[in-house]
Design a protein around this motif. Structure first.
Motif, PDB file in Angstrom:
ATOM      1  N   TRP A 184       0.832  -1.287  -0.021  1.00 31.01           N
ATOM      2  CA  TRP A 184       0.273  -0.045  -0.034  1.00 31.01           C
ATOM      3  C   TRP A 184       1.024   1.354   0.029  1.00 31.01           C
ATOM      4  O   TRP A 184       0.583   2.172  -0.806  1.00 31.01           O
ATOM      5  CB  TRP A 184      -0.866   0.062   1.241  1.00 31.01           C
ATOM      6  N   SER A 188       0.815   4.028  -2.706  1.00 30.09           N
ATOM      7  CA  SER A 188       0.569   5.575  -2.271  1.00 30.09           C
ATOM      8  C   SER A 188       1.506   6.372  -2.634  1.00 30.09           C
ATOM      9  O   SER A 188       1.288   7.905  -2.877  1.00 30.09           O
ATOM     10  CB  SER A 188       0.327   5.359  -0.826  1.00 30.09           C
ATOM     11  N   TYR A 203       2.148   9.946  -0.410  1.00 29.16           N
ATOM     12  CA  TYR A 203       2.574   9.562   0.747  1.00 29.16           C
ATOM     13  C   TYR A 203       4.295   9.294   0.777  1.00 29.16           C
ATOM     14  O   TYR A 203       4.467   8.859  -0.192  1.00 29.16           O
ATOM     15  CB  TYR A 203       1.843   8.247   0.786  1.00 29.16           C
ATOM     16  N   PHE A 215      -5.932   0.364   1.284  1.00 28.10           N
ATOM     17  CA  PHE A 215      -5.531   1.411   0.608  1.00 28.10           C
ATOM     18  C   PHE A 215      -6.461   1.738  -0.505  1.00 28.10           C
ATOM     19  O   PHE A 215      -6.690   3.089  -0.836  1.00 28.10           O
ATOM     20  CB  PHE A 215      -4.385   0.902  -0.235  1.00 28.10           C
ATOM     21  N   GLN A 227      -8.087   5.478  -0.662  1.00 25.99           N
ATOM     22  CA  GLN A 227      -8.312   5.995  -1.829  1.00 25.99           C
ATOM     23  C   GLN A 227      -9.652   6.468  -2.132  1.00 25.99           C
ATOM     24  O   GLN A 227      -9.832   7.846  -2.614  1.00 25.99           O
ATOM     25  CB  GLN A 227      -7.518   5.307  -3.157  1.00 25.99           C
TER      26      GLN A 227
END
Length: 341
Positions: free
Chosen positions: A254, A258, A272, A332, A336
């Motif tokens: 994830w 990200s 991220y 994730f 999102q």
């Protein structure tokens, strides 16, 4: 499908002044003929070390492939090959595109001669035959004016063309397996796309299996059949490209997803950034290697190594979040969807 490569309990260590660095710790995987498998992870996670071990390029006593490791290629045990058998295996059966073509190519030899070397050694061609084949290989990898370029030196070519020469050298002896170690590093985005498209064409034309080593999930999105995510010398998640991109379950996967920018994202949100650093590979790992950096870390993550959980025939993951008693967390994809409103 017919298995071309089987790697079992691969362990590779480096002997340094500070002690034994256990760079790869019990990696297992298989590869079918004509299939593409991607190794993905941060720098230092063991991707290249794993790839080089297939060709037994690690030289003792500095680098050691531990006893108990099995590398079975087309029914042959690579770990038991003698020097002559290894020479035949490297280039003939399995070839590697190394990470930096400028340091991998010999600056004192023409590109044509470097392609010809393997043809003369492995395919017993005369110099004239090898030169003719070298020109054809340059044409195959789409280098313009190959009759002229065959006599040029690496410094006379652009980065993208040098990478094409590396591909030509690797494919010259028509191997069954091609290992591509970061083939798009240091190339601009346009050239990256051209190199990946070239590798796809070579795979289809020559039906060669490919192991792609990269830290960039975007590179493998439309290229790999299967993906294995590596962290601290271990495989933490493996699955088909579809499973990794649309149904990944490991927090590290994830984090990788990200950190990649998305053109389709409408909201202006920051990318991220994964905090912390990977564990010290000089030390024994008795718990989850990702525990110190994981936002979902539980007490058991710091105490025991998670076992591999089978989610499907192709999708497997090593994470305590898969335990029936673990708390349910937002994936994730759920996060999102929420952030995109």
């Amino acid at each position: 499908m017919d298995k071309l490569l089987q790697v079992k309990d691969l362990r590779v260590s480096f002997n340094t002044y500070a002690g034994e660095v256990k760079a790869v710790r019990g990696v297992n995987f298989e590869l079918d003929r004509g299939e593409t498998l991607a190794f993905v992870g941060e720098s230092g996670c063991g991707k290249t070390v794993t790839a080089k071990a297939i060709l037994r390029l690690h030289q003792p006593p500095f680098a050691i492939i531990k006893e108990g490791t099995e590398i079975i290629f087309d029914g042959q045990d690579v770990m038991k090959m003698d020097k002559k058998e290894l020479q035949h295996f490297r280039g003939n059966e399995c070839s590697m595109i190394f990470q930096d073509p400028m340091t991998s190519l010999n600056p004192t030899m023409t590109c044509g001669k470097q392609i010809m070397e393997g043809l003369i050694l492995h395919r017993n061609m005369s110099k004239q035959e090898a030169r003719k084949e070298a020109i054809e290989m340059l044409r195959l990898v789409k280098i313009p004016d190959p009759e002229k370029r065959v006599d040029e030196y690496p410094h006379q070519m652009s980065g993208g063309m040098r990478q094409r020469v590396m591909i030509a050298i690797a494919l010259a002896c028509q191997p069954q397996l091609l290992i591509a170690d970061e083939p798009t590093t240091a190339l601009d985005v346009t050239i990256q796309a051209q190199i990946m498209e070239l590798l796809r064409e070579m795979k289809e034309k020559l039906h060669v299996a490919i192991i792609l080593v990269t830290h960039d999930l975007g590179v493998v999105a439309n290229f790999a059949d299967r993906v294995q995510i590596m962290y601290a010398g271990q495989v933490v998640e493996r699955g088909t490209a579809s499973e990794i991109f649309y149904n990944s379950q490991h927090p590290y996967t994830w984090a990788l997803l990200s950190s990649a920018p998305r053109l389709a994202t409408e909201t202006k949100q920051e990318l991220y950034a994964l905090g912390g650093t990977p564990p010290d590979l000089l030390l024994p790992l008795e718990c989850c290697p990702f525990a110190a950096r994981c936002e979902y870390c539980m007490q058991i993550c710091r105490e025991q190594m998670p076992e591999e959980t089978v989610l499907s025939d192709t999708h497997k993951i090593s994470c305590w979040l898969q335990h029936p008693e673990a708390p349910k967390v937002k994936s994730f994809y759920e996060r999102q969807a929420k952030s995109n409103g």
